[in-house]
Design a protein around this motif. Sequence first.
Motif, mmCIF file in Angstrom:
data_model
loop_
_atom_site.group_PDB
_atom_site.id
_atom_site.type_symbol
_atom_site.label_atom_id
_atom_site.label_comp_id
_atom_site.label_asym_id
_atom_site.label_seq_id
_atom_site.Cartn_x
_atom_site.Cartn_y
_atom_site.Cartn_z
ATOM 1 N N SER A 2 18.947 18.679 34.944
ATOM 2 C CA SER A 2 17.790 19.196 35.630
ATOM 3 C C SER A 2 16.384 18.907 35.040
ATOM 4 O O SER A 2 16.551 18.418 33.957
ATOM 5 C CB SER A 2 18.035 20.839 35.629
ATOM 6 N N ARG A 3 15.535 18.634 35.722
ATOM 7 C CA ARG A 3 13.990 18.157 35.465
ATOM 8 C C ARG A 3 13.327 19.329 35.076
ATOM 9 O O ARG A 3 13.585 20.707 35.216
ATOM 10 C CB ARG A 3 13.295 17.444 36.536
ATOM 11 N N GLY A 4 12.463 18.941 34.029
ATOM 12 C CA GLY A 4 11.544 20.162 33.543
ATOM 13 C C GLY A 4 10.552 20.375 34.342
ATOM 14 O O GLY A 4 10.513 19.856 35.577
ATOM 15 N N LYS A 5 9.523 21.070 33.985
ATOM 16 C CA LYS A 5 8.286 21.314 34.960
ATOM 17 C C LYS A 5 7.089 20.993 34.232
ATOM 18 O O LYS A 5 7.075 20.942 32.878
ATOM 19 C CB LYS A 5 8.160 23.111 35.156
ATOM 20 N N TRP A 41 3.104 17.584 25.600
ATOM 21 C CA TRP A 41 1.610 18.049 26.046
ATOM 22 C C TRP A 41 1.115 16.657 26.603
ATOM 23 O O TRP A 41 1.438 15.749 25.931
ATOM 24 C CB TRP A 41 0.958 18.706 24.968
ATOM 25 N N ILE A 42 0.399 16.769 27.686
ATOM 26 C CA ILE A 42 -0.503 15.829 28.150
ATOM 27 C C ILE A 42 -1.944 16.588 27.882
ATOM 28 O O ILE A 42 -2.568 17.885 28.614
ATOM 29 C CB ILE A 42 -0.124 15.425 29.606
ATOM 30 N N LEU A 94 3.683 9.148 31.709
ATOM 31 C CA LEU A 94 3.490 10.276 31.126
ATOM 32 C C LEU A 94 4.567 11.465 31.119
ATOM 33 O O LEU A 94 4.536 12.273 30.347
ATOM 34 C CB LEU A 94 1.846 10.781 31.312
ATOM 35 N N LEU A 95 5.034 11.269 32.266
ATOM 36 C CA LEU A 95 6.044 12.440 32.726
ATOM 37 C C LEU A 95 7.676 12.034 32.438
ATOM 38 O O LEU A 95 8.402 12.886 32.800
ATOM 39 C CB LEU A 95 5.727 12.877 34.161
ATOM 40 N N ALA A 96 7.805 11.196 31.509
ATOM 41 C CA ALA A 96 9.106 10.709 31.310
ATOM 42 C C ALA A 96 9.783 11.868 30.726
ATOM 43 O O ALA A 96 11.306 12.207 30.992
ATOM 44 C CB ALA A 96 9.033 9.601 30.386
ATOM 45 N N ALA A 97 9.403 12.640 29.720
ATOM 46 C CA ALA A 97 9.938 13.786 29.436
ATOM 47 C C ALA A 97 10.493 14.721 30.249
ATOM 48 O O ALA A 97 11.630 15.347 30.067
ATOM 49 C CB ALA A 97 9.355 14.483 28.061
ATOM 50 N N GLU A 100 13.381 14.030 31.981
ATOM 51 C CA GLU A 100 14.780 14.255 31.036
ATOM 52 C C GLU A 100 15.270 15.756 30.679
ATOM 53 O O GLU A 100 15.907 16.154 29.896
ATOM 54 C CB GLU A 100 14.535 13.382 29.611
ATOM 55 N N GLY A 101 14.259 16.690 31.219
ATOM 56 C CA GLY A 101 14.834 17.998 31.133
ATOM 57 C C GLY A 101 13.633 18.904 30.474
ATOM 58 O O GLY A 101 13.825 20.148 30.375
ATOM 59 N N ALA A 102 12.600 18.386 29.833
ATOM 60 C CA ALA A 102 11.676 18.989 29.051
ATOM 61 C C ALA A 102 10.568 19.371 29.773
ATOM 62 O O ALA A 102 9.865 18.599 30.663
ATOM 63 C CB ALA A 102 11.122 18.055 27.926
ATOM 64 N N ASP A 103 10.050 20.649 29.652
ATOM 65 C CA ASP A 103 8.724 21.048 30.179
ATOM 66 C C ASP A 103 7.746 20.510 29.522
ATOM 67 O O ASP A 103 7.722 20.120 28.336
ATOM 68 C CB ASP A 103 8.648 22.522 30.177
ATOM 69 N N ILE A 104 6.553 20.217 30.156
ATOM 70 C CA ILE A 104 5.325 19.461 29.825
ATOM 71 C C ILE A 104 4.097 20.358 30.218
ATOM 72 O O ILE A 104 4.102 20.971 31.367
ATOM 73 C CB ILE A 104 5.263 18.103 30.463
#
Length: 253
Positions: A2-5, A41-42, A94-97, A100-104
């Motif tokens: 699942s993808r992060g938000k 974080w971005i 910038l949204l690679a994480a 992989e499932g991590a929230d940003i």
Amino acid sequence: MSRGKLYLVPAPLDFGCDPGAALQDVLPLGTLQAAAGITHWICENAKSARAYLKRIDGVVPLAAPLQAQQLQELPREVHKKGDHQAGQFDARPLLAAALEGADIGLLSEAGMPAVADPGASVVRAAHELGIAVMPLTGPVSLLLALAASGLNGQNFAFVGYLPQDAAARAQRIRELESLALRAGQTQLFIETPYRNAALLQALMQTLQHNTRLAVARGLTLANVDIRSQTVKAWRANPPAADERSPAVFAIGR
């Protein structure tokens, strides 16, 4: 997997101000709790982002130590040229994480990211990649200033910064005034704090005497100052110079 938000995390409006505001007075607990749980974080500036995370940690413990937080800065050209139009900057890497499932968390220096601040490219990229976008509740200086101005809140526009050149600035002021008076559309704009006095002087010199001008300074801070009156009244009682407090300007009728 699942993808992060992507969480749009608002920051207090006290960037560069001393004293600042207590976080729990200007941000809901739910926002602080959500921010504390994010580890990727971005941001505009890593140093100021870490300072903000340290403040959050003083209210709600962070899910990971400050040193373990993963921060990515938006490129310098985004700060200079903006990223609010399609094609200006590809933020998908910038949204690679999140893939992989991590929230940003997306963070600006003050207020809501992507509103009068960089970040729109990141939000667009998230939608393109199928990453859910979750805006959190917090202060937005434009809406606070508009609500406190007494100007038309049913029809308004934010036009960013006015030109620095005096002649071009005066022309732009007259264009915005004409639109505000003709269409009844409130015009909101901002300036770098050290140019606030010059902009206010230009407004008083250029606007018609019956046009209403509102200036909201230090929103959410202890020294908040909101003044909305005709240009004639401004000229009769000009304010003391303030080149440190962030301000929002609005004109209308």
